[in-house]
Design a protein around this motif. Structure first.
Motif: not given
Lengths: 101, 116, 497, 488, 326, 107
Positions: B90, B92-94, B96, E71, E75, E165, E168-169, E321
């Motif tokens: 979670l 890592l999702g944030i 990104v 990730a 990033t 996730v 969020l994504l 991802f």
């Protein structure tokens, strides 16, 4: 007698493996390139497999071998993930390089 | 054996410290998550070490086994590991998303951007 | 007792929890309805449990039918019942009223994830409240935490993301500290069941690992509960979360951690550690006082309405801790009661913010201009909840402050200083609440007229329900008072009153 | 309807009235004002219908809910409260009448909010009057503060809001910071906050604590405007005139002095307080307020501000009278609440009428206005005389009783203060009256205006008449108040 | 001798940890994390925790490396050279460490069979597992039944991470379902011939191993979680080799969501079945006429649920991802 | 017979341990990536084969031996593949054998 000697051999192999693991860690820390680190990590993984295989017998619990099997496969996938990471990074750089021009 | 016992707890303490330091001192968000992972790993070590019994073996009934290390801490840590990886995912999702929105994953830079 | 009634403690958690995966699978249009239905059902179960607890004392439940220290035990006593009412009530109210607001904030294409996370947050919080097992509390704490990170991250502003990241980091550190504490206690007692732990700790009391465990658990839970000065994650998380989610979380998320803290400090440690009361007075009380003063002080000068209310939450947590740090029946009654009452007030306030925000240009104080005219009814409810936050008689907030002051008075001379703090805090609350009221009544109305003209009716109804609850429990606080005084007795003396 | 039900209806009626007014406003302005008048009349009927039985010695009481152990929301009617409620409900009718004229005449905005909040204020006022214990009283006391806030800030511009902030700031700070702790202290000492004849604190507190508690009460009841917590009253002058009337005559300041009186009589008990050391300071504080406020009033150029400071002074009469701690003085205090209400509301109505008709607010503008607005100025004159205490006005009656009480207590400070303030009152009121009737009109082109709209004129005539009537027919009131001090 | 092994591994672990924190390149840090994870896993095995060691390896070296790398590829891999308030942080950290060390005074002797951990609750499990369930792996017994409620919670933790996730994504500026990905994002490693052949050869074995671990969990180390991770790893390997678009063709997103929800529902349903058949929640004894059979059946079912959810969630996260690399 | 098997397994184990150790030292001491890769491969292939066959001899004919065989198979399949891919990636990215390499940065 034979039991004891086998145990002794196991210890010897374990020790050798452990030392090699240590050397691999040193290599992973020293680098210098990313590829060296990947190499060290991969090597560390396979050495762990060996170590655990020996330890399983040392402890007299052959059922731990399932675990060792898993280690071998997981380690493999890790390396591939790294390669994919490199590939994407290279492609990214190319993209942005072209865009820059 | 006692040397090892003491050593386990010291390693637990030092690892905890290293991870915790990364969490609070590092400004890179991914580094913070890495620190968090180490931090949690230290706790796992604490639990597993206390579950070990001298002369015991893994808590699976086997041919020759007489005494077993305690299964309970192992169960707890199994759960805790899963919780840990979930948190990391979670996080890592944030990260990104933060990167996409701010173009940075450094805490100080993000604060700078927000202040503007 | 019929079999279904005996299953209530489990159902309390299971119903919202199992609804979550269904929400993922159901057609999108139904996700809100499913979530709201599950939440209301959970509220019904909580009410039923409360009735049972009042009638016949604490309820225990063995998961998987395994006997207590070996399997996981659930137990519902007065304190948990109080908390369950708060959690399920806040969730139901926010969900029922918040559909339109959430759809606007979250986006309809990913709403179902949000509702699933909401249900899991609810289940997690309820799970903590009913659990009697230290590690099980950790697991459910993590469910609720992860789910609340998702809820906060749903905020439309991008600043929600750094805020939620900070929340995640500090929340996880807190949970891990808690885990260390549990581990140390487990090492010394060999058990995870709270009641069993309490018995067995007596043999090893005052050994170093237990003392360290008390420290770790207190600090870890203080992080989660945002007790000053560990509150730094709270203001931004509350500010940038979707308004409805803020209403839900502000009403109960930190309260649940406080609940666990009270459980441990009083139930497990209190009887066994010498000098425990002194430690409360020496460490927690100054922090509580500082929390009240600093939280209120910052709120007085804050320009964003939501952050203002968030800092007020920091102060209100200070009141709860102040009550607890008195270590007396009166103080604990005040603390637990304030836990309930603050949830009522803050929930109402944030719900009202959710209704007003779409009408205003933004969330700064000056954006509130003209709100009183644009949405007079909603704003009136906001004022009522605000009065409860201040602690005006006739509202719920007064009752708990009354108990707090009475408990402080029992201390004699030092109590006067505490009363001074409470009074000062209330006066500061007057200032910050009134800043909102004033700008809403007399501020410049927005240049361009509002985007959406009216407050959605369900939201209005939810807000008024909260406001009227503030008045009702201010005039007839019988139910929460009964629960909290019984809880205080349980926490202190272990005899159910 | 039993007496108990009547009490509850009296408290709830204005609230429902407020709802009715809000709904009626959707139909039209006339309906709204009709609803207001109707509610006011119904309330007055309710309240006054309680009076006869009270005169016969009945003391109806009703409890609504128990909030905390030993603390309930409860109502009980006793003479002091009856007097206050009767006064407020009566004046509401007249004030509503006046408001219609004033609000329409000045084309004020937000009239619906005005009428609704006015009704809510009245509900709070009746609640204060009938409260059976300190807690209930405090509840409605705060409700009154909040309900009047939008009225004070009615205009909504920057300076108004700033003044309104002073208003609510002072009232809330004093009530939460001092009044509430005093209540809690009382509760802690006596175990109850019920009003009881003869007081509940006797023997519960000793030494300087009594004086301290009294100080908490008197300063905490900011609405009584004892210096130095009087600042809100002049600040509130930014409000429309009907609101000023509400503040000064009907509800707010009256609630303040009423509460002080009630605390002295029913919480401390006058005998206990008289016997306790360290309580005499209250007379001095009140006396100082009277003189100081009168002096300040003397220096004012704005009519409404002058009236405001006059109110500060007059309120302290009540406080001082109560603080003399003799039965006759207590009666005087109660009667002064009524007398001052009639007089001051007349004065404010007159000031408002002048503003409505001529837009004049300063003293020097009032030259010769008596010829253009004879009815208004006649009423103003009567009100002014009542303030000074000249027969045949109500003000004379109350001053008489206070003087008598002061003699009884041999309190020469009080005596001197009354004499001196009477002189001061005369000194600032009489010039206005003189100017209005006899001075030539100033200003370049003589403005053409007559009287204010008829509802306003009617209202102020009524109150002027009441001022005189109170001098002539005060028997029942006296009888009622005798019961306060004569009770066991 | 094992003592020496343990000390050696732990020392390596500490060195690695320091290197991780000091590494400026995040990629290097992630690599070292993988090593640290293996070290921890080996230590766990030395401490008799086979199941935990398996999990730590699958999670730490496998899943978490993949996630971190995913990730990082979105990033950036370099950390700017700065840390905030290092001195204050050090002080806080040292304080915490001192408390920890303080807490080790007066603790029970390491490995002491008389310690509370070994004398209070655990013996009951060791004794009763045989009696109630007749399965050799006590860890599975405790996990699946005695403390099955915790494991239920664990499944929902995983579920909520997946939901989070996905949530969020599936929003924000990086999400544009209409945009076609650049060609390099689709390719995968398909131009690397040797790895591709070897990988494809291995995938069936990995899947088989996953299933083995899933259903052998009652007898040896392993269980639903580890199996889920391994199966997910196999699919991830496929995605790496053939491109994630192709992997999505095999297991489309709706199927993944179905898996993750379905697993959780399966677990819950077993619990509710316990209630319906007259027991308490998660009481498996009532699932069959013979309570031992019932227990075994229950554990088998819930482990299957765990495996489904974990597979679904991990793959969903991976794809979320991967989809961001556009 | 058993004695013979034992002796064989000891020899295998000893040699395996030696190979592993030598490979490890090589990995540390070799000058550039590609030569290091050689050394690492020694541990992965020769070392693994020797050690695992040594254990297999000890274990005798059982399920464990089959598992060990599988492990060996996997190792022999995966580590050359990994090395190959790694070398390819490094070469593509421009790392030349024998060149002095810059540090990609630990600390």
């Amino acid at each position: 007698m034979a039991e004891q000697r086998a145990e002794f051999m196991y210890y010897a192999v374990t020790l050798a493996t452990l030392v090699t693991m240590g050397l691999a860690v040193v290599r992973a820390i020293l680098g210098p390139t990313l590829y060296d680190r990947v190499l060290a990590m991969n090597m560390f993984g396979t050495k762990t497999v060996l170590l655990l295989a020996v330890v399983a017998f040392l402890f007299g619990r052959p059922d731990f071998l399932d675990l060792v099997l898993t280690y071998a496969l997981i380690n493999f996938i890790g390396v591939f993930a790294v390669l994919e990471f490199f590939r994407i990074r290279a492609a990214r750089r190319q993209d942005s390089g072209e865009a820059g021009r | 054996m006692q040397v090892l016992g003491i050593y386990y707890y010291w390693v637990f303490a030092i690892l905890l410290m290293i991870g915790f330091y990364a969490v609070i001192a590092k400004l890179n968000l991914v580094k913070k998550l890495i620190g968090l992972t180490l931090f949690q790993a230290a706790v796992f070590l604490l639990y597993i070490a206390m579950g070990k019994m001298e002369g015991g073996t893994a808590p699976i009934y086997g041919a020759s086994a007489e005494a077993f290390s305690s299964p309970l801490p192992q169960v707890l840590i199994l759960t805790a590991i899963v919780v840990g990886i979930s948190t990391t995912a979670l996080g890592l999702g944030i990260v990104v998303r933060i990167k996409e929105e701010y173009g940075s994953i450094q805490e100080d830079e993000i604060q700078e951007i927000d202040r503007r | 007792m019929n079999p279904l009634a005996a299953q209530m403690p489990a159902l309390q958690v299971i119903v919202p929890m199992l609804m979550a995966p269904f929400v993922l699978l159901l057609p999108r249009g139904l996700s809100w309805a499913a979530a709201a239905a599950a939440s209301l059902l959970a509220f019904g179960i909580a009410a039923q449990l409360t009735a049972t607890v009042i009638d016949s004392g604490p309820v225990a439940y063995q998961m998987g039918s395994w006997p207590a220290p070996y399997g996981i035990e659930l137990s519902v006593d007065a304190l948990s019942a109080l908390l369950l009412l708060v959690v399920t009530g806040a969730s139901s109210l926010a969900l029922v009223g918040g559909r339109a607001s959430l759809a606007a904030a979250v986006g309809e294409d990913r709403e179902h994830y949000f509702y699933a996370a909401w249900l899991l947050a609810l289940a997690g919080l309820a799970g903590i409240a009913v659990s009697a097992d230290a590690f099980n509390i950790f697991v459910f704490m993590e469910i609720s935490s992860l789910a609340s990170y998702v809820l906060v991250a749903g905020g439309p502003d991008r600043r929600a993301l750094p805020a939620v990241f900070k929340y995640l980091i500090m929340g996880t550190v807190g949970a891990t500290f808690y885990l260390i504490g549990i581990g140390l206690i487990y090492m010394m007692t060999g058990t995870l069941n709270l009641a069993d732990m309490e018995l067995r700790i007596a043999e090893v009391a005052d050994k170093e690992p237990i003392l360290a465990a008390a420290g770790f658990i207190t600090v870890g839970l203080a992080l989660k509960a945002a007790i000053f000065p560990l509150h730094v994650w709270l203001p931004n998380a509350y500010t940038y979360a979707p308004h409805i989610a803020t209403a839900f979380l502000a009403a109960c998320a930190t309260k649940v951690s406080l609940y666990v803290l009270l459980r441990f400090d009083f139930f497990v440690f209190q009887q066994n550690l010498s000098g425990h009361a002194f430690q409360f007075a020496a460490y927690l009380m100054p922090l509580a006082i500082l929390g009240i003063l600093v939280g209120s002080g910052v709120a007085m000068f804050e320009r964003n309405v939501k952050r203002l209310l968030a800092f007020s939450s920091v102060a209100q947590i200070g009141y709860i801790m102040l009550g607890a740090s008195l270590v007396s029946i009166g103080g604990l009654t005040a603390a637990t009661l304030h836990l309930f009452n603050h949830a009522l007030a803050k929930g109402g306030l944030f719900l009202a913010i959710a209704a007003l925000a779409p009408l205003a240009a933004g969330l700064r104080l000056k954006d509130m201009g003209g709100m009183a005219r644009q949405a007079p009814w909603t704003f009136a409810a906001f004022v009522v909840a605000g009065l409860s936050l201040i602690g005006i008689p006739g509202t719920a907030g007064f009752v708990s402050k009354w108990y707090l002051v009475s408990a402080a008075m029992a201390l004699g001379a030092p109590g006067i200083a505490l009363i001074g703090v409470v009074v000062l805090g209330s006066l500061m609350a007057v200032v910050y609440v009134w800043r909102i009221v004033e700008s809403a009544c007399f501020g410049e109305p927005p240049e361009n007229p509002a985007r959406s003209a009216a407050v959605p009716r369900p939201l209005g109804a939810a807000i008024w329900t909260a406001a009227l609850a503030n008045v009702y429990f201010g005039i007839a606080p019988g139910l929460p008072l009964r629960l909290s005084s019984s809880a205080a007795a349980t926490l202190l003396g272990h005899v159910p009153a | 309807m039993s007496a108990q039900q009547t009490i509850l209806v009296a408290v709830a009626l204005p609230l429902f009235g407020a709802l009715g007014i809000a709904l009626a406003a959707r139909i039209g302005a006339n309906f709204r004002e009709a609803a207001t008048l109707l509610t006011a009349a119904a309330l007055a009927y309710c309240v006054w219908s309680l009076a006869p039985s009270l005169l016969e010695g009945a003391r109806p009481a009703v409890s609504v809910a128990e909030v905390l152990p030993g603390i309930e929301i409860a109502f009980a009617v006793e003479p002091l409260g009856m007097l206050f409620a009767a006064l407020a409900s009566l004046l509401w009718i007249i004030n509503s009448l006046y408001s219609v004229g004033y609000m329409r005449g000045n084309r004020e905005p937000h009239q619906t909010r005005f009428y609704v909040m006015f009704a809510v204020s009245l509900a709070a006022t009746i609640g204060i009057a009938f409260a059976a214990n300190l807690f209930t009283l405090f509840l409605f006391y705060e409700a009154l503060t909040f309900a009047t806030y939008p009225l004070v800030a009615h205009k909504g511009d920057k300076s108004t809001v700033a003044s309104a902030r002073v208003y609510i700031g002072v009232l809330l700070t004093t009530s939460i910071g001092l009044f509430l702790p005093a209540i809690i202290w009382t509760y802690a000492a006596a175990g109850t906050t019920d009003f009881a004849a003869g007081g509940i604190l006797e023997g519960k507190l000793h030494g300087p604590a009594v004086g301290l508690l009294l100080a908490l009460f008197v300063l905490g009841i900011g609405k009584a405007a004892v210096m130095p917590v009087h600042r809100w009253l002049p600040a509130a002058m930014v409000a429309p005139t009907p609101v000023s009337a509400l503040l000064h005559a009907v509800a707010v300041v009256k609630a303040g002095v009423f509460t002080v009186t009630k605390v002295i009589v029913y919480i401390f008990g006058i005998d206990y307080l008289f016997a306790s050391p360290g309580t005499g300071w209250l007379v001095y504080a009140a006396a100082f307020t009277i003189i100081a406020a009168s002096v300040v009033a003397f220096r004012q150029q704005n009519l409404k501000r002058l009236l405001a400071y006059s109110t500060v002074a007059q309120l302290s009469y009540v406080v001082m009278a109560a603080a003399i701690l003799k039965p006759l003085a207590e009666i005087g205090a109660a009667i002064h609440i009524v007398a001052h209400a009639f007089g001051k509301i007349t004065l404010f109505f007159a000031a408002g009428a002048i503003y409505t008709a001529a837009k004049k607010t300063e003293l020097h503008e009032l030259r010769g206005i008596g010829r253009r607005m004879p009815v208004t100025m006649a009423a103003f004159t009567i009100g002014a005389l009542s303030m000074i205490g000249v027969p045949p006005t109500g003000g004379f009656v109350s001053k008489w009783y206070i003087l008598a009480g002061a003699f009884e207590a041999d309190n020469y400070v009080a005596l001197f203060t009354i004499v001196a303030s009477t002189a001061l009152n005369a000194a600032y009121f009489l010039p206005i009256v003189y100017m209005a009737w006899f001075a030539p009109e100033s200003g370049k082109p003589p403005p053409t205006h007559g009287e204010a709209p008829w509802p306003s004129v009617l209202a102020l005539s009524l109150t002027a008449a009441l001022t005189i009537a109170f001098f002539l027919f005060n028997g029942p009131v006296l009888e009622l108040e005798r019961q306060v001090v004569a009770a066991p | 001798m094992t003592v020496l092994f343990g000390i050696f591994l732990l020392t390596l672990l500490l060195i690695t940890a320091v290197a991780i924190v000091r590494a400026r390149n995040l990629f290097v840090a992630v690599m070292l994390m993988g090593i640290a994870s293996l070290l921890i896993a080996a230590s766990f095995l030395l401490l008799d925790a086979a199941d935990v060691a398996l999990t730590e390896a699958a999670v730490g070296a496998g899943v978490s490396t993949v996630l971190f790398l995913s990730a990082l590829s979105i990033t950036s891999e370099r950390e700017r050279a700065s840390s905030s308030r290092p001195l204050i942080s050090l002080a806080v950290v040292t304080a915490a460490a001192l408390i920890v060390i303080y807490s080790t005074f007066d603790k029970p002797r390491f490995g002491d069979p008389e310690a509370p951990v070994h004398s209070h609750v655990s013996p009951w499990y060791i004794e009763k597992t045989e009696e109630y369930m007749e399965i050799p792996n006590m860890v599975t017994a405790v996990l699946g039944s005695f403390r099955g409620y915790d494991t239920l919670g664990e499944v929902f933790v995983v579920l909520v991470a997946g939901i989070g996730v996905l949530f969020l994504l599936s929003g924000g500026p990086g999400f544009d379902s209409g945009k076609s990905p650049p060609p390099w994002a689709k390719a995968g490693l398909r131009h690397y011939l040797i790895p591709r052949v070897a990988g494809r050869l291995l995938i069936p074995f990995i899947l088989l191993l996953g299933l083995y671990i899933q259903f052998h969990g009652e007898y040896g180390p392993g269980g639903g979680f580890q199996a889920g991770a391994i199966i997910a790893a196999a699919v991830i390997l496929y995605a790496l080799l053939e491109g994630e678009q192709n992997a999505l063709k095999v297991l489309p997103r709706p199927v993944l969501i179905g898996l993750m929800a379905g697993g959780a529902i399966l677990y819950g349903a077993v619990g509710v079945l316990g209630i319906l058949m007259g027991g308490n929640f998660l009481d498996y004894s009532v699932l069959a006429a013979d309570s031992v059979k019932g227990q075994q059946r229950g554990i088998l079912l819930i482990e299957a649920g765990v495996g489904m959810t974990v597979t679904g969630v991990l793959l969903s996260i991976f794809h979320s991802f991967a989809a961001r690399r556009r | 017979m058993a004695m013979l098997l034992d002796i064989a397994s000891w020899i295998l184990l000893t040699l395996g341990g030696f190979a592993v150790l030598v490979g490890g030292i090589g990995t540390l001491r070799m000058p550039d990536l590609y030569t290091r890769m050689h050394a690492a491969s020694v541990t992965d292939s020769v070392g693994a084969i020797l050690v695992i066959s040594g254990i297999m001899l000890q274990a005798g004919l059982s399920l464990a031996t089959i598992k060990l065989g599988l492990i060996l198979l996997f190792l022999l399949l995966t580590s050359p593949t990994a090395s190959n891919a790694l070398a390819a990636a490094a070469l593509v990215a421009g790392t030349r054998p024998g060149a002095r390499q810059r540090d990609d940065g630990s600390a």
